[in-house]
Design a protein around this motif. Structure first.
Motif, PDB file in Angstrom:
ATOM      1  N   MET A  32       0.246   8.355   4.547  1.00 29.93           N
ATOM      2  CA  MET A  32       1.633   7.336   4.726  1.00 29.93           C
ATOM      3  C   MET A  32       2.460   7.129   6.077  1.00 29.93           C
ATOM      4  O   MET A  32       2.880   6.690   6.090  1.00 29.93           O
ATOM      5  CB  MET A  32       2.737   8.481   3.789  1.00 29.93           C
ATOM      6  CG  MET A  32       2.277   8.479   2.333  1.00 29.93           C
ATOM      7  SD  MET A  32       2.821   6.572   1.835  1.00 29.93           S
ATOM      8  CE  MET A  32       4.846   6.761   1.885  1.00 29.93           C
ATOM      9  N   ARG A  33       2.155   9.020   6.831  1.00 25.84           N
ATOM     10  CA  ARG A  33       2.718   8.495   7.919  1.00 25.84           C
ATOM     11  C   ARG A  33       1.302   7.625   8.441  1.00 25.84           C
ATOM     12  O   ARG A  33       2.005   6.605   9.818  1.00 25.84           O
ATOM     13  CB  ARG A  33       1.745  10.049   8.752  1.00 25.84           C
ATOM     14  CG  ARG A  33       3.490  10.902   8.652  1.00 25.84           C
ATOM     15  CD  ARG A  33       4.410  12.361   8.953  1.00 25.84           C
ATOM     16  NE  ARG A  33       4.968  12.436   8.926  1.00 25.84           N
ATOM     17  CZ  ARG A  33       6.128  13.869   9.015  1.00 25.84           C
ATOM     18  NH1 ARG A  33       5.615  13.352  10.974  1.00 25.84           N
ATOM     19  NH2 ARG A  33       6.436  13.969   8.935  1.00 25.84           N
ATOM     20  N   ASP A  34       0.183   7.800   8.793  1.00 25.51           N
ATOM     21  CA  ASP A  34      -0.330   6.360   9.352  1.00 25.51           C
ATOM     22  C   ASP A  34      -0.241   4.883   8.820  1.00 25.51           C
ATOM     23  O   ASP A  34      -0.352   4.314   9.484  1.00 25.51           O
ATOM     24  CB  ASP A  34      -2.042   6.491   9.334  1.00 25.51           C
ATOM     25  CG  ASP A  34      -2.232   8.189   9.783  1.00 25.51           C
ATOM     26  OD1 ASP A  34      -2.453   7.921  10.520  1.00 25.51           O
ATOM     27  OD2 ASP A  34      -3.576   7.977   9.008  1.00 25.51           O
ATOM     28  N   LEU A  35       0.161   4.484   7.720  1.00 28.23           N
ATOM     29  CA  LEU A  35       0.825   3.550   7.728  1.00 28.23           C
ATOM     30  C   LEU A  35       2.275   3.018   7.975  1.00 28.23           C
ATOM     31  O   LEU A  35       2.618   1.817   7.895  1.00 28.23           O
ATOM     32  CB  LEU A  35       0.872   3.375   5.681  1.00 28.23           C
ATOM     33  CG  LEU A  35      -0.899   3.166   5.177  1.00 28.23           C
ATOM     34  CD1 LEU A  35      -0.275   2.865   3.346  1.00 28.23           C
ATOM     35  CD2 LEU A  35      -1.493   2.401   6.015  1.00 28.23           C
ATOM     36  N   ASP A  36       2.857   4.172   7.834  1.00 29.57           N
ATOM     37  CA  ASP A  36       4.547   3.811   9.033  1.00 29.57           C
ATOM     38  C   ASP A  36       4.317   3.529   9.756  1.00 29.57           C
ATOM     39  O   ASP A  36       4.905   2.836  10.699  1.00 29.57           O
ATOM     40  CB  ASP A  36       5.453   5.027   8.822  1.00 29.57           C
ATOM     41  CG  ASP A  36       5.276   6.068   7.162  1.00 29.57           C
ATOM     42  OD1 ASP A  36       6.638   4.793   6.452  1.00 29.57           O
ATOM     43  OD2 ASP A  36       6.486   6.929   7.100  1.00 29.57           O
ATOM     44  N   ASN A  37       3.537   4.142  10.850  1.00 34.30           N
ATOM     45  CA  ASN A  37       3.149   3.611  12.598  1.00 34.30           C
ATOM     46  C   ASN A  37       2.393   2.321  12.596  1.00 34.30           C
ATOM     47  O   ASN A  37       2.629   1.217  13.211  1.00 34.30           O
ATOM     48  CB  ASN A  37       1.897   5.508  12.841  1.00 34.30           C
ATOM     49  CG  ASN A  37       3.121   6.369  13.190  1.00 34.30           C
ATOM     50  OD1 ASN A  37       4.156   6.805  13.387  1.00 34.30           O
ATOM     51  ND2 ASN A  37       2.298   7.676  12.969  1.00 34.30           N
ATOM     52  N   ALA A  38       1.570   2.681  11.066  1.00 34.00           N
ATOM     53  CA  ALA A  38       0.946   0.938  11.557  1.00 34.00           C
ATOM     54  C   ALA A  38       1.451  -0.375  10.962  1.00 34.00           C
ATOM     55  O   ALA A  38       1.406  -1.312  11.683  1.00 34.00           O
ATOM     56  CB  ALA A  38      -0.009   0.626  10.013  1.00 34.00           C
ATOM     57  N   LEU A  39       2.753  -0.013  10.237  1.00 34.45           N
ATOM     58  CA  LEU A  39       4.128  -0.758   9.614  1.00 34.45           C
ATOM     59  C   LEU A  39       4.616  -1.331  11.092  1.00 34.45           C
ATOM     60  O   LEU A  39       5.097  -2.893  11.206  1.00 34.45           O
ATOM     61  CB  LEU A  39       4.780  -0.401   8.809  1.00 34.45           C
ATOM     62  CG  LEU A  39       5.659  -1.878   8.173  1.00 34.45           C
ATOM     63  CD1 LEU A  39       4.961  -2.705   7.642  1.00 34.45           C
ATOM     64  CD2 LEU A  39       6.863  -0.787   7.241  1.00 34.45           C
ATOM     65  N   ASP A  40       5.007  -0.014  11.714  1.00 30.50           N
ATOM     66  CA  ASP A  40       6.003  -0.372  13.232  1.00 30.50           C
ATOM     67  C   ASP A  40       5.099  -1.015  13.863  1.00 30.50           C
ATOM     68  O   ASP A  40       5.881  -1.496  14.128  1.00 30.50           O
ATOM     69  CB  ASP A  40       6.464   0.923  13.318  1.00 30.50           C
ATOM     70  CG  ASP A  40       7.456   1.746  12.345  1.00 30.50           C
ATOM     71  OD1 ASP A  40       8.319   1.228  11.815  1.00 30.50           O
ATOM     72  OD2 ASP A  40       7.334   3.193  12.430  1.00 30.50           O
ATOM     73  N   ALA A  52       0.855  -0.651   0.115  1.00 32.86           N
ATOM     74  CA  ALA A  52      -0.255  -0.342   0.135  1.00 32.86           C
ATOM     75  C   ALA A  52       0.503   1.381  -0.252  1.00 32.86           C
ATOM     76  O   ALA A  52       0.750   2.198  -0.948  1.00 32.86           O
ATOM     77  CB  ALA A  52      -1.096  -0.074   1.932  1.00 32.86           C
ATOM     78  N   LYS A  53       2.242   1.258   0.486  1.00 32.73           N
ATOM     79  CA  LYS A  53       2.818   2.449   0.810  1.00 32.73           C
ATOM     80  C   LYS A  53       3.465   2.706  -0.740  1.00 32.73           C
ATOM     81  O   LYS A  53       3.660   3.703  -0.908  1.00 32.73           O
ATOM     82  CB  LYS A  53       4.067   2.005   1.677  1.00 32.73           C
ATOM     83  CG  LYS A  53       3.204   1.949   3.565  1.00 32.73           C
ATOM     84  CD  LYS A  53       4.759   2.411   4.445  1.00 32.73           C
ATOM     85  CE  LYS A  53       6.030   3.188   3.799  1.00 32.73           C
ATOM     86  NZ  LYS A  53       6.560   2.879   4.777  1.00 32.73           N
ATOM     87  N   GLY A  54       3.403   1.297  -1.021  1.00 30.21           N
ATOM     88  CA  GLY A  54       4.547   1.666  -2.696  1.00 30.21           C
ATOM     89  C   GLY A  54       3.032   2.522  -3.804  1.00 30.21           C
ATOM     90  O   GLY A  54       3.493   3.212  -4.551  1.00 30.21           O
ATOM     91  N   ARG A  55       1.713   2.038  -3.261  1.00 30.32           N
ATOM     92  CA  ARG A  55       0.759   2.038  -4.515  1.00 30.32           C
ATOM     93  C   ARG A  55       0.672   4.073  -3.950  1.00 30.32           C
ATOM     94  O   ARG A  55       0.506   4.389  -5.022  1.00 30.32           O
ATOM     95  CB  ARG A  55      -0.166   1.836  -4.561  1.00 30.32           C
ATOM     96  CG  ARG A  55      -0.268   0.397  -4.620  1.00 30.32           C
ATOM     97  CD  ARG A  55       0.310   0.219  -5.704  1.00 30.32           C
ATOM     98  NE  ARG A  55      -0.774  -1.417  -6.273  1.00 30.32           N
ATOM     99  CZ  ARG A  55       0.800  -2.532  -5.574  1.00 30.32           C
ATOM    100  NH1 ARG A  55       2.263  -2.138  -5.508  1.00 30.32           N
ATOM    101  NH2 ARG A  55       0.307  -3.421  -6.208  1.00 30.32           N
ATOM    102  N   LEU A  56       0.728   4.640  -3.056  1.00 30.39           N
ATOM    103  CA  LEU A  56       0.157   6.356  -2.415  1.00 30.39           C
ATOM    104  C   LEU A  56       1.523   6.836  -2.594  1.00 30.39           C
ATOM    105  O   LEU A  56       1.885   7.265  -3.113  1.00 30.39           O
ATOM    106  CB  LEU A  56       0.525   5.855  -0.783  1.00 30.39           C
ATOM    107  CG  LEU A  56      -1.056   5.295  -0.370  1.00 30.39           C
ATOM    108  CD1 LEU A  56      -0.408   5.568   0.898  1.00 30.39           C
ATOM    109  CD2 LEU A  56      -2.144   5.589  -0.913  1.00 30.39           C
TER     110      LEU A  56
END
Length: 418
Positions: A335-343, A90-94
């Motif tokens: 993007m920030r939300d996905l970064d936090n979710a990934l962590d 998903a991050k790659g798509r964003l």
């Protein structure tokens, strides 16, 4: 002393019965492989053996419990690994969607891919174990933990408890984390997230975009405080506000601040509580930018909401300045939300791996304990075959001697010599 014939017969018969009993006892021991066939054979050893046998059975039950826990944790590990891959995708798509070279049609295509990833995430979040129980619902494991409401938003229906299982006499292990911990939480190291929305939750009318936020000074006395930038009427000024638990209150030193980040000018940096954010573009009265601690009260973390917002903005044509600003701001936030979710998911995944490793250690300890109990039980009740066979031969000879003696005594009579 006169010894009657009856007395000799009774003594011989008693001797035969005793020898036969001893031989039968040794025969039972050899047949069963146990030295203690009946408690009367060795009361003390039989009593100790009962306690050791119970300990052995309990240890074996803990072994079965660890097998069950390992199966559940292995499933969780596999699912969380898939979620990590989905978030990465998903991050790659964003990142792709953030390119200015993409058309509305291109972004709509990206949104379609994100929908597939989004549905996959929901499916994994509602995964079940081998017994039909939902893994991530806490104690409410008989119903789907994640469901869409009437508006299409994914809501968590489970509880905040963590299913635990006793894997040893002194260890109660969490075998399934609840969905809130995985999909609606952030790690303790998560920073701040900005979001461009009005006080009532509607989209901003202007085209102000932001970059950041960035942490400038963690030693600031107001560090960690959520704040909001609200543009006044006219929109050439703004107030920095903080939430007092009931309402947003303007910061006295940052009220009516002149806005200089309009179109054609350089971005304006706004700083409060050691956190800064850069703004540029033309605002409208009532527009607002929230800067909040990730996972705080003002902005609760939600992986599915981040995906929903990204899909929403990519499906909408960016045909006005306000929509273009919404696109940029929403993708920045997502993007920030996905970064936090990934962590966060990676942290839970690491915890699952640590628990699997602990099971390996407890398995070794339990195996050694089983071996010790088995050895102790063997020493108490098991038979020494070499000794038992020698005893059997001895009892056999004794019985034969008693039988021969009885025959000889039975044949003694004075009539034989008359």
């Amino acid at each position: 002393m006169r010894i009657s014939t009856v007395t000799m017969f009774e003594q011989s018969t008693a001797s035969l019965n005793r020898q036969q009993g001893d031989l039968s006892k040794v025969s039972q021991q050899i047949a069963s492989g146990r030295r203690v066939v009946n408690p009367s054979d060795d009361p003390q050893a039989a009593s100790r053996a009962v306690g050791v046998d119970q300990s052995l059975a309990i240890t074996d039950q803990y072994k079965d419990s660890r097998i069950s826990a390992r199966n559940t944790l292995s499933q969780t590990d596999s699912i969380l690994g898939s979620i990590v891959d989905a978030i990465d995708s998903a991050k790659g798509r964003l990142v792709q969607a953030s390119s200015d070279t993409l058309s509305d049609v291109d972004r709509e295509s990206v949104a379609s891919e994100l929908k597939g990833i989004y549905e996959t995430m929901i499916g994994q979040a509602n995964a079940t174990d081998g017994n039909g129980r939902y893994l991530f619902g806490g104690y409410k494991d008989n119903a789907q933990p994640f469901k869409k409401d009437a508006s299409g938003n994914v809501e968590y229906q489970g509880d905040n408890n963590v299913r635990e299982q006793r894997i040893d006499s002194t260890r109660l292990m969490a075998v399934a984390d609840n969905g809130k911990t995985i999909f609606k939480s952030v790690p303790s190291s998560a920073g701040f997230v900005a979001e461009a929305k009005k006080d009532d939750g509607s989209l901003n009318s202007g085209n102000v975009t932001f970059r950041g936020p960035q942490i400038r000074d963690v030693n600031d006395v107001d560090y960690g405080t959520d704040f909001r930038i609200t543009f006044n009427t006219p929109a050439e000024t703004f107030d920095v506000e903080t939430f007092d638990g009931t309402d947003w209150i303007p910061v006295a030193t940052q009220t009516g601040v002149t806005y200089t980040g309009g179109d054609g000018g350089s971005a304006q940096q706004v700083t409060y509580g050691g956190v800064s954010i850069n703004l540029e573009g033309t605002p409208a009265a009532g527009d607002s930018i929230l800067v909040a601690q990730a996972g705080g009260e003002q902005r609760e973390p939600d992986l599915f909401r981040a995906m929903e917002e990204a899909i929403r903005v990519l499906e909408s044509p960016a045909d006005t300045d306000a929509k273009k600003a919404d696109l940029r701001n929403t993708l920045n936030t997502a993007m920030r939300d996905l970064d936090n979710a990934l962590d966060n998911v990676s942290t839970v995944l690491a915890s699952v791996g640590a628990r699997v490793n602990e099971l390996d250690v407890v398995d070794v300890v339990g195996g050694n304990r089983m071996l010790n109990y088995t050895e102790t039980l063997s020493n108490l009740v098991d038979l020494d075959y070499a000794e038992a066979i020698s005893e059997y031969s001895l009892r056999q000879v004794g019985l034969q001697a008693a039988q021969k003696t009885f025959v000889d005594i039975k044949g003694l009579s004075l009539l034989n010599y008359m």
